[in-house]
Design a protein around this motif. Structure first.
Motif: not given
Lengths: 450, 253
Positions: A43-60
């Motif tokens: 996932m982090p290679f698909v959605f690379t920008d920081n805000s996307a990773i923040t969202i994914m963290n929250q999601m998890a």
């Protein structure tokens, strides 16, 4: 003496569903887990920008919390209005471990969530000892009361809850974990992803254990369970403790991710959100809360960037779920399984497209009207221009209203005209098994009676 | 003399001022098939609920293999070897037929509150449950949600759940209630096979159902046992004819 006969019967009839399922139930279905793990890795290679990773963290984190919540609601039949308490207390516990710098310096950060889990579990052991006496209204009321009580404690016991500003810390003071100091979001992402996989797997496995099975039995019929040798209360208590543990893990991960935990993490509003998330996803299936957490986090993060009214839409969606598809998103998906099994799902594609596209346009039209009403009421004088769906106009003139209402009405009218087509397609796609099953049931009940 | 499998000593139950069970004495021996019959409202189900700990008794004693059951919760009584079914079908409707039976095996096979082993990987559970399903002829319904079964099948499943735990005292509360004649015959035959060698106590409304099945019959009228004995003796008893069969005959006319 019974055994050889029985085995004989099974081997002579390999087409028997019993035989097939038996083989299936013996092997653990690893495929979905492998796919999920792979998806988390890439996932982090698909959605690379920081805000996307923040969202994914929250999601998890939300996924873990929602799965823990569903151990109560879906698996155990306990409706809690105060489950954020266990996540919150787990979060505070982890924050305090972080602040204890000497100890924290010897502790690798990935181990920290265990403290959250243990604190959540400890609190659940205390509260559960009296709240799980019965399910239903009594349990719900106690959970609400305890939730309010502990939220109120947060301004009283300042040493632990940090008062109004909460407790903050620095995750990077932990012992480096193979050289990783968790300075970057992506490192935190993999830490959370690891805990997500582990927690989800453990919670799934829990549902397959004797106590996990009995949780379902007690949910369905507590009295009957008692007459099978199980105390309903103890069964509920075990579920409650485990749920508290995983909620605490989620809280610990929250602490790591945001480095601050406040009263907001354990108040009734947060408890309400997790109920909403879980129900939206569907309580009837293990993966339901996962879908719910993903959908809700997207609403909360992506939609909230677009409109101030995102909570209004989330609430509407929740209401629609409760009223029209109580199985949640997971139930909606699983409804299609029979048609897919029979290979007739393709019959639904065209009817879906011609019905759902007008429906979507109608819903967007309604949303536009809601936005326009909001803007009309709240726009400051002289600032009467607004932008909806990439179109800029003056909300104080008639034309945009006429257009929006027109589009909405026409779209819903088309949808209504298409509904019968969808209904008959649905009936057709699901027809055969129903006819089959009922004829089978008839023949066998006659056979049984004869 | 050996202790009775189940013994009731001057058992009484009042709801408010009304005494529903008015001093019942009964001893049921090992491996005996005993039927309790009586007209509607005689207190048959109440008596059952007293024995199984669903309600506390007002006075008197219930003894299972000589042990007093006073103050024991249903799950404790079950662990002592007594299992019961219900008049209103009482299964786990959202779980599959197989899961229903498997859950009823868990305690007796020693799993208790186990949270570290996988039920799917325990052959004793799977095989045990399938053996029961075979006995009650529901193997072909194995993976359906129990709530979708026909009424007669749900009743059969209820009996399966009741016997699965291996209890040696089985209590069935009107197992044939609401069934057609052929279904009744089927269930009676099923009861006969699955309770082989066990103590059976069943409540029935209809004497005809239990006549061929029971070793002894007790007749309960207004909370009192007016007769206990072999089926033919009970049927010939003038008190029984007056109080029960007469009423039943009247009802038929």
């Amino acid at each position: 003496m019974n055994n050889p006969m029985r085995e004989d019967q099974i081997t002579t009839d390999p087409a028997k569903p019993a035989q097939r399922m038996r083989a299936g139930s013996m092997t653990f279905a690893a495929m979905p887990w492998v796919i999920a793990a792979f998806a988390l890795l890439v996932m982090p290679f698909v959605f690379t920008d920081n805000s996307a990773i923040t969202i994914m963290n929250q999601m998890a984190i939300t996924i873990i919390f929602a799965l823990a919540y569903n151990m109560l609601l879906g698996q155990g039949g306990m409706l809690s209005f105060g489950h954020a308490v266990y996540a919150g207390v787990g979060g505070f516990a982890c924050m305090h471990v972080m602040s204890n710098t000497d100890f924290f310096a010897m502790l690798p950060l990935p181990v920290l969530p265990i403290f959250g889990g243990l604190f959540g579990m400890g609190l659940a052991m205390i509260i559960g000892s009296f709240s799980t006496r019965s399910a239903g209204t009594v349990f719900a009321m106690i959970s609400l009361g305890v939730g309010e009580l502990i939220a109120a404690c947060s301004v009283i016991i300042v040493a632990f809850f940090g008062g109004e500003e909460g407790v903050s810390g620095d995750r990077t003071y932990g012992m480096p974990f193979f050289g990783v100091e968790f300075l970057q979001q992506i490192e935190v992402y993999y830490l959370i992803a690891f805990w997500l996989m582990l927690s989800a797997l453990l919670m799934y496995l829990f549902s397959r254990t004797p106590i996990g099975r009995m949780a379902n039995a007690v949910r369905d019929n507590p009295e009957r369970a008692e007459f099978l040798g199980y105390s309903s209360r103890w069964v509920r208590y075990y579920s409650f403790i485990f749920s508290g543990f995983f909620a605490g893990i989620a809280g610990g991960l929250f602490a790591i991710n945001y480095e601050i935990v406040t009263e907001e993490n354990l108040n009734t509003a947060s408890s309400g959100v997790i109920l909403l998330v879980t129900f939206l996803g569907g309580v009837g299936f293990f993966f339901g809360p996962i879908i719910g957490a993903i959908a809700f986090t997207l609403l909360q993060t992506v939609l909230s960037l677009q409109t101030d009214l995102w909570a209004f839409y989330a609430g509407t969606l929740f209401l629609a779920t409760v009223m029209f598809f109580p199985g949640g998103l997971a139930g909606l998906l699983m409804m299609h399984v029979p048609a897919i099994r029979m290979g007739k799902a393709s019959k639904l594609v065209v009817p879906y497209i011609i019905t759902l596209i007008p429906a979507l346009i109608g819903i967007l039209g309604l949303a536009a009207l809601v936005e326009m009403t909001f803007h009309f009421r709240h726009a400051s004088f002289g600032d009467e221009e607004m932008t909806v769906f990439w179109t800029t106009f003056d909300s104080h003139t008639a034309m945009p209203w006429v257009v929006a209402i027109g589009i909405t009405v026409v779209a819903f009218a088309i949808m209504r005209r298409m509904l019968p087509t969808l209904k008959s397609a649905w009936a057709e796609a699901n027809a055969a098994p129903k006819a089959n099953a009922s004829s089978q049931a008839n023949s066998s009940s006659q056979g049984g009676a004869a | 003399m050996t202790t009775a499998a189940l013994e009731l000593i001057d058992l009484r139950k009042s709801f408010g001022k009304t005494e529903i069970i008015r001093g019942v004495n009964l001893a049921v021996g090992d491996a005996e098939r005993h039927a309790i019959i009586g007209p509607n409202g005689a207190g048959k189900s109440t008596l059952f609920n007293l024995i199984t700990g669903r309600f506390p008794q007002t006075s008197g004693e219930v003894r299972l293999h000589g042990n007093n059951l006073a103050g024991k919760a249903p799950f404790e009584i079950n662990r002592m070897g007594l299992s019961r079914s219900f008049q209103i079908t009482n299964i786990f409707p959202k779980m599959t037929v197989f899961e229903n039976v498997r859950c009823s095996l868990l305690w007796s096979l020693g799993y208790k509150y186990n949270f570290w082993s996988m039920v799917g990987r325990s052959p004793d559970l799977t095989e045990g449950a399938e053996q029961i399903l075979d006995q009650i002829n529901l193997l072909n319904r194995r993976d359906l949600p129990a709530g979708t079964l026909s009424y007669a099948e749900q009743r059969a499943l209820e009996i399966g759940i009741t016997i699965a735990g291996g209890a040696d005292v089985i209590m069935l509360d009107e197992p044939t209630a609401g069934m057609s004649h052929s279904e009744t015959d089927y269930i009676v035959e099923l009861i006969r096979t699955v309770t082989e060698g066990k103590t059976l106590i069943m409540v029935e409304h209809d004497m005809g159902v239990v006549f061929g099945l029971a070793d002894r019959i007790s007749v309960l009228v207004y909370g009192e046992l007016i007769a206990t004995g072999r089926p033919e003796d009970v049927r010939a008893d003038p008190k029984v004819q007056e109080a029960y069969l007469g009423a039943a005959l009247e009802a038929e006319h």
